[in-house]
Write an enzyme that holds these catalytic residues in place. Structure first.
Site, mmCIF file in Angstrom:
data_model
loop_
_atom_site.group_PDB
_atom_site.id
_atom_site.type_symbol
_atom_site.label_atom_id
_atom_site.label_comp_id
_atom_site.label_asym_id
_atom_site.label_seq_id
_atom_site.Cartn_x
_atom_site.Cartn_y
_atom_site.Cartn_z
ATOM 1 N N HIS A 198 -1.789 1.057 -3.993
ATOM 2 C CA HIS A 198 -1.707 2.250 -4.161
ATOM 3 C C HIS A 198 -3.048 2.797 -3.964
ATOM 4 C CE1 HIS A 198 0.304 6.572 -4.350
ATOM 5 N NE2 HIS A 198 0.487 6.142 -3.338
ATOM 6 N N GLU A 242 6.023 1.948 0.232
ATOM 7 C CA GLU A 242 6.503 1.735 2.315
ATOM 8 C C GLU A 242 7.374 0.499 2.686
ATOM 9 O OE1 GLU A 242 4.558 4.335 4.381
ATOM 10 O OE2 GLU A 242 5.963 4.710 2.667
HETATM 11 N N1 ACO Z 1 -3.593 -5.135 1.160
HETATM 12 C C1 ACO Z 1 -5.290 -5.900 1.013
HETATM 13 N N2 ACO Z 1 -6.521 -6.059 0.277
HETATM 14 C C2 ACO Z 1 -5.497 -4.339 -0.228
HETATM 15 C C3 ACO Z 1 -5.041 -3.424 0.086
HETATM 16 C C4 ACO Z 1 -4.015 -4.748 1.119
HETATM 17 N N3 ACO Z 1 -2.995 -3.460 0.920
HETATM 18 N N4 ACO Z 1 -4.974 -2.558 -0.570
HETATM 19 C C5 ACO Z 1 -6.695 -2.124 -0.740
HETATM 20 N N5 ACO Z 1 -7.279 -3.693 -0.825
HETATM 21 C C6 ACO Z 1 -8.410 -3.971 -1.165
HETATM 22 C C7 ACO Z 1 -9.558 -3.560 -0.370
HETATM 23 O O1 ACO Z 1 -9.478 -4.398 0.403
HETATM 24 C C8 ACO Z 1 -10.302 -3.144 -1.328
HETATM 25 O O2 ACO Z 1 -10.948 -4.410 -1.635
HETATM 26 P P1 ACO Z 1 -12.664 -4.950 -1.169
HETATM 27 O O3 ACO Z 1 -13.099 -4.048 -3.585
HETATM 28 O O4 ACO Z 1 -12.794 -5.724 -1.941
HETATM 29 O O5 ACO Z 1 -12.907 -3.855 -0.683
HETATM 30 C C9 ACO Z 1 -9.946 -2.203 -2.462
HETATM 31 O O6 ACO Z 1 -8.083 -3.856 -3.000
HETATM 32 C C10 ACO Z 1 -9.454 -1.143 -2.899
HETATM 33 O O7 ACO Z 1 -9.453 -0.793 -2.076
HETATM 34 P P2 ACO Z 1 -9.662 0.984 -1.564
HETATM 35 O O8 ACO Z 1 -9.248 0.898 0.418
HETATM 36 O O9 ACO Z 1 -10.872 1.363 -1.867
HETATM 37 O O10 ACO Z 1 -8.587 1.173 -1.666
HETATM 38 P P3 ACO Z 1 -8.098 3.003 -1.494
HETATM 39 O O11 ACO Z 1 -6.947 3.635 -2.950
HETATM 40 O O12 ACO Z 1 -8.579 4.125 -1.369
HETATM 41 O O13 ACO Z 1 -6.634 2.701 -0.714
HETATM 42 C C11 ACO Z 1 -4.355 2.305 0.577
HETATM 43 C C12 ACO Z 1 -4.922 2.771 -0.687
HETATM 44 C C13 ACO Z 1 -5.098 3.331 1.936
HETATM 45 C C14 ACO Z 1 -3.218 3.370 0.435
HETATM 46 C C15 ACO Z 1 -4.655 0.243 0.510
HETATM 47 O O14 ACO Z 1 -4.548 -0.148 -0.527
HETATM 48 C C16 ACO Z 1 -3.822 -0.091 1.942
HETATM 49 O O15 ACO Z 1 -4.635 -0.148 3.067
HETATM 50 N N6 ACO Z 1 -2.652 0.573 1.883
HETATM 51 C C17 ACO Z 1 -2.241 -0.938 2.853
HETATM 52 C C18 ACO Z 1 -1.281 0.584 3.797
HETATM 53 C C19 ACO Z 1 -0.071 0.767 2.973
HETATM 54 O O16 ACO Z 1 0.160 0.438 2.509
HETATM 55 N N7 ACO Z 1 -0.183 2.093 2.768
HETATM 56 C C20 ACO Z 1 1.173 2.849 2.497
HETATM 57 C C21 ACO Z 1 0.612 3.987 1.662
HETATM 58 S S1 ACO Z 1 1.943 4.792 0.079
HETATM 59 C C22 ACO Z 1 2.468 6.066 1.144
HETATM 60 O O17 ACO Z 1 0.448 6.350 1.280
HETATM 61 C C23 ACO Z 1 3.319 7.506 0.652
#
Ligand code: ACO
Length: 514
Positions: free
Chosen positions: A400, A453
């Site tokens: 998140h 989620e």
């Molecule tokens: N699985 C694997 N790795 C992850 C995940 C995940 N679910 N979420 C974040 N990471 C990793 C990224 O790969 C990144 O790694 P890196 O540093 O090696 O590049 C690091 O954690 C940071 O990720 P960001 O994308 O910069 O984090 P951001 O805050 O932009 O993204 C998000 C948040 C989009 C929710 C992300 O965690 C994600 O894609 N989760 C999966 C989709 C999801 O569950 N969405 C629902 C969110 S809740 C809502 O909106 C109601």
């Protein structure tokens, strides 16, 4: 100059056909040649090597002193030891030199030889030499992470603490103790309802749940358009039609009461639209809202025509309350941006639905369940998750932007799922633990936990909602939050219009002649 933009060199802008004179030339001859070429300076050379510069300013000085231009020599009035720049120097450095000395021309010298002259006029051809930044411009982090863009009284998310609230009330506590209608009242009216207000509010909602006839007649076409039914896309289309049919106008042209009425109508009718479209696509007749059922029970009723078990109605209600609002998430921000332009409430909600549809935002719960299916059994969880993360894939329902600890919604929904019970709940809990452990190992320091989620999918599945309705169901609660934000934005508006750093090749390039 913009970060990432190509640096421009003096060689790219200088004039190579340099006008030169000898120090012994008469001043009249040098000035006549400057007038003839239409330039403001002449470089004084001692065969090939620049020694000085004679500029319009020097000629003015000579004229003011009463010099006889035909007998005076260039050497008497030139500026000796002129500053020079190299052809590979940055244009900006040359500009700084001109600016610092008050010059308008600089000879360009390479290895002691005169190769050109660069003037203020040459630089002005390059619009980006000194990019004028907006006074006070702030460089935001990618994805606007941590950037505060507005004030709101609707609610707040405190990511480090794993806490969020609606108008001061802990949202999880609201989900435990109150109805969705009470929370809706809280968001719109600023306070929880008194018993009398609750009655009036419920009555108002009841009268607005019905789909207007002008829209109802077109729903079968929307529900069956295209080979592949995507309920959220159908909802976006049908709601857009409704906002148009009900004549939602720019909020600049209507009063507050009408805008609030648009908001109420939108939030009240959204569940009916969702279920009507779904049933029509299945070849079934839509079911009208049940006059005696409250929001959550009515929602499930409109899917099957059966009054749902109270436990199921309460489970979905708790989910809906927990997802009504959540700070400046992407869809809420979208709604506020659109509202800030003065657009009608319908446009803002359509845009917000689009933002919510993405898998990184509201499109994840069905994917989280798909993942459970793909894993199959607990013993395969670790290998499956490890492989996915190693391949660079994201585990849906985890991570998140704001929460770097447990998402309180996930904790609450895990409790709701446990109450509903069943094998899938136990399996989901095992998978959750494995995902958290694997992510902690493979993505150390990122603090990735289950988000709303993950268990949302489990809860919705347990109460009988098909997967394709998961994101529309999320929409039906979040629309209350969106519209509360729209009302707030309209009450104290300023156009939301940020800027971007241009990072492409430098302009301007001449437009090719046809
Ligand atoms: N699985 C694997 N790795 C992850 C995940 C995940 N679910 N979420 C974040 N990471 C990793 C990224 O790969 C990144 O790694 P890196 O540093 O090696 O590049 C690091 O954690 C940071 O990720 P960001 O994308 O910069 O984090 P951001 O805050 O932009 O993204 C998000 C948040 C989009 C929710 C992300 O965690 C994600 O894609 N989760 C999966 C989709 C999801 O569950 N969405 C629902 C969110 S809740 C809502 O909106 C109601």
């Amino acid at each position: 100059m913009a970060d990432g933009a190509k640096v421009r060199t003096v060689a790219e802008v200088m004039t190579t056909d340099v006008l030169t004179a000898s120090a012994s030339d008469p001043l009249a001859k040098a000035s006549a040649r400057m007038i003839e070429r239409g330039v403001g300076s002449i470089v004084v050379v001692d065969p090939g090597t620049p020694v000085a510069i004679l500029t319009e300013r020097d000629l003015v000085r000579a004229g003011a002193a009463g010099a006889d231009l035909s007998t005076a020599r260039v050497s008497d009035w030139m500026t000796p030891n002129a500053n020079t720049v190299g052809p590979n120097d940055e244009v900006l450095a040359a500009f700084d030199s001109l600016n610092a000395h008050g010059y308008r021309h600089l000879p360009v010298v390479d290895a002691g030889a005169l190769v050109g002259v660069v003037s203020i006029r040459d630089m002005l051809k390059l619009a980006q030499v000194l990019r004028i930044e907006h006074p006070g411009a702030i460089e935001a982090r990618r994805g606007l992470e941590g950037v505060v863009v507005a004030e709101t009284e609707v609610g707040d998310v405190r990511g480090q603490e794993g806490f969020y609230h609606y108008r001061q009330y802990n949202a999880v506590e609201l989900a435990e103790k109150r109805s969705l209608e009470d929370v809706w009242h809280l968001l719109y009216e600023g306070h929880l309802p008194t018993p009398a207000e609750r009655e009036t509010f419920a009555e108002e909602i009841r009268s607005l749940r019905t789909i207007p006839p002008a829209v109802k007649g077109l729903l079968p076409a929307i529900a069956t358009a295209g080979d592949h039914f995507v309920p959220l896309d159908a909802l976006r289309t049908a709601y857009s039609l409704l906002a148009y049919a009900l004549d939602f106008r720019s909020w600049l042209d209507i009063d507050k009461v009408t805008l609030r009425a648009n908001a109420m109508q939108t939030s009240a009718v959204m569940p009916t639209l969702i279920m009507a479209l779904y049933r029509l696509n299945q070849g079934l007749d839509p079911i009208d809202p049940h006059p005696d059922l409250a929001y959550a029970a009515n929602y499930l009723y409109m899917l099957t025509g059966e009054v749902p078990e109270p436990g199921h109605a309460r489970a979905i209600e708790q989910y809906l309350i927990s997802t009504t609002d959540h700070g400046f998430n992407s869809s809420t921000f979208t709604a506020r941006v659109i509202t800030s332009t003065g657009a009608d409430l319908g446009s803002a909600v359509v845009g917000a639905i689009g933002a919510l549809s993405g898998p990184l935002h509201g499109g994840a719960p069905s994917r989280a369940l798909d993942m459970l299916d793909a894993i199959g059994t607990p013993d395969k969880a670790e290998e499956w998750i490890r492989n996915s993360v190693m391949k660079g894939e994201r585990i849906m329902g985890f991570g998140h932007r704001i929460y770097k600890t447990d998402d309180p919604r996930s904790l609450m929904l895990r409790g709701v799922a446990e109450r509903l019970g069943g094998d899938m709940v136990d399996f989901a809990k095992q998978v959750e633990k494995t995902v958290v452990d694997v992510l902690a190992e493979l993505k150390p320091g990122r603090n990735l936990y289950a988000n709303v989620e993950f268990y949302a999918g489990v809860v919705m599945d347990k109460v009988g909602l098909p997967r394709t309705l998961f994101t529309p169901t999320f929409t039906s609660s979040r629309v209350i939050g969106w519209t509360a934000h729209i009302l707030e934005q309209a009450a104290d508006n300023r156009l939301i219009r940020p800027s971007a750093h241009y990072a492409g090749p430098p302009p301007p390039v001449p437009v090719p002649e046809l």
